[in-house]
Write an enzyme that holds these catalytic residues in place. Structure first.
Site, PDB file in Angstrom:
ATOM      1  N   ASP A 100       0.818  -1.209   0.000  1.00 51.93           N
ATOM      2  CA  ASP A 100       0.000   0.000   0.000  1.00 51.93           C
ATOM      3  C   ASP A 100       0.853   1.261   0.000  1.00 51.93           C
ATOM      4  O   ASP A 100       2.075   1.207   0.147  1.00 51.93           O
ATOM      5  CB  ASP A 100      -0.939   0.005   1.212  1.00 51.93           C
ATOM      6  CG  ASP A 100      -0.235  -0.431   2.505  1.00 51.93           C
ATOM      7  OD1 ASP A 100       0.982  -0.226   2.619  1.00 51.93           O
ATOM      8  OD2 ASP A 100      -0.905  -0.981   3.399  1.00 51.93           O
ATOM      9  N   HIS A 124      -7.156  -4.670  10.273  1.00 52.76           N
ATOM     10  CA  HIS A 124      -6.833  -4.411   8.868  1.00 52.76           C
ATOM     11  C   HIS A 124      -5.507  -5.067   8.490  1.00 52.76           C
ATOM     12  O   HIS A 124      -4.604  -5.196   9.307  1.00 52.76           O
ATOM     13  CB  HIS A 124      -6.832  -2.906   8.547  1.00 52.76           C
ATOM     14  CG  HIS A 124      -5.657  -2.126   9.043  1.00 52.76           C
ATOM     15  ND1 HIS A 124      -5.767  -1.102   9.944  1.00 52.76           N
ATOM     16  CD2 HIS A 124      -4.330  -2.188   8.741  1.00 52.76           C
ATOM     17  CE1 HIS A 124      -4.587  -0.572  10.174  1.00 52.76           C
ATOM     18  NE2 HIS A 124      -3.687  -1.226   9.462  1.00 52.76           N
TER      19      HIS A 124
END
Length: 242
Positions: free
Chosen positions: A68, A139
Site C-alpha cells: 500500500d 486491517h
C-alpha cells in the site's frame, strides 16, 4: 492452515521472520516478495540487511511488491511508504530498485494509479511470500473493516483509528492522509505463503479475533483463515489469547 510460532523476545521475533524470508530467497533467487511497512517489520528488514552484508543472501534477482501507499504524499516525503522501504531496506541490499514496486500515491489520478498497480500484480503472477502486519482493528494492508471488502487494488478511506495510530509519525493528526491505495484481500490471498507478524499486548485481542474468530469483513485479517499456508510469528504478549 495456520502455523503459529511464539517467540520470547524482540531478537527472536526479528530473526525468525528474517530467517523465513532469507531461506526462501536462497531457495528461489528469483523470488517475488510481498512487503509491508509499519513498525512491525523494521527489525526484520534490519536483520535481512545484516544477512545480505554477511554474504548469506543476495536479492539481486528478486523482486518486491508493497501492499500500500498513502494518497497525496510525494515519494520523497518522510512518511511515504516508498521512502520508508528505500531507507529501511532497499538502499542497503542488492535488489535492483527497478525490481521494487510500491503503489504511486502522488499520481494526479489515484484511481488510474490503483488500476495500474493491479495490472502490474496480474503481470507479475503469484507472489511467493506476502509479509503482513496487523492493525488494531484487524486491517491488513489498508483493507479496513467494512460491510464489503475489495478483492483487487483499490482506493480506501482510512479508518479514524488507523489514522490515530499513524499520527505519531506526523506533526499532527491533520497531516495524516485520509486515503490510501492498497492491495485488496483477494490480491493478498493469492500469495503462495503468507507471513503475519504481530507483537505487543495491545495486539492480543485482535490476533485472537483474526486467527480464531469468525471470518468476517469486520475483521479483514480473519480471511487469512481461508489460506492454505499461513505462518504467524507472535511475541508472548501478542500470542497470549491464542
Amino acid at each position: 492452515m495456520i502455523n503459529i510460532i511464539k517467540v520470547n523476545n524482540e531478537q527472536q521475533f526479528n530473526e525468525t521472520g528474517a530467517g523465513i524470508i532469507a531461506s526462501l530467497v536462497q531457495t528461489n533467487p528469483r523470488v517475488k516478495l510481498g512487503l509491508a511497512t509499519g513498525s512491525t517489520p523494521v527489525g526484520v528488514y534490519q536483520r535481512l540487511i545484516e544477512l545480505y552484508k554477511e554474504g548469506v543472501v543476495s536479492f539481486k534477482l528478486a523482486s518486491s511488491y508493497n501492499l500500500d501507499e498513502y494518497i497525496g504524499l510525494p515519494e520523497d516525503h518522510p512518511e511515504s511508504y516508498r521512502r520508508f522501504m528505500n531507507e529501511k531496506l532497499f538502499n542497503h541490499i542488492d535488489m535492483p530498485l527497478e525490481n521494487t514496486h510500491v503503489p504511486s500515491g502522488n499520481s494526479s489520478n489515484a484511481q488510474q494509479a490503483a488500476d495500474e498497480y493491479n495490472r502490474l500484480l496480474d503481470e507479475a503472477g503469484q507472489v511467493d511470500l506476502q509479509l503482513l502486519g496487523l492493525g488494531h482493528n484487524g486491517h491488513i494492508g489498508f483493507n479496513e473493516p467494512d460491510e464489503d471488502l475489495q478483492g483487487q487494488t483499490h482506493i480506501v478511506t482510512l479508518d479514524e483509528r488507523t489514522r490515530q495510530a499513524n499520527a505519531r509519525f506526523f506533526d499532527s493528526i491533520d497531516d495524516v492522509p485520509t486515503h490510501a491505495i492498497t492491495m485488496g484481500i483477494g490480491s493478498i490471498l493469492k500469495a503462495k505463503q503468507i507471513l503475519l507478524m504481530a507483537k505487543g499486548k495491545d495486539k492480543a485481542e485482535i490476533v485472537a479475533k483474526a486467527l480464531k474468530g469468525p471470518i468476517t469483513t469486520k475483521c479483514p485479517a480473519s480471511f487469512l483463515q481461508t489460506h492454505p499456508n499461513v505462518v504467524v510469528i507472535l511475541d508472548q504478549e501478542a500470542g497470549s489469547l491464542v
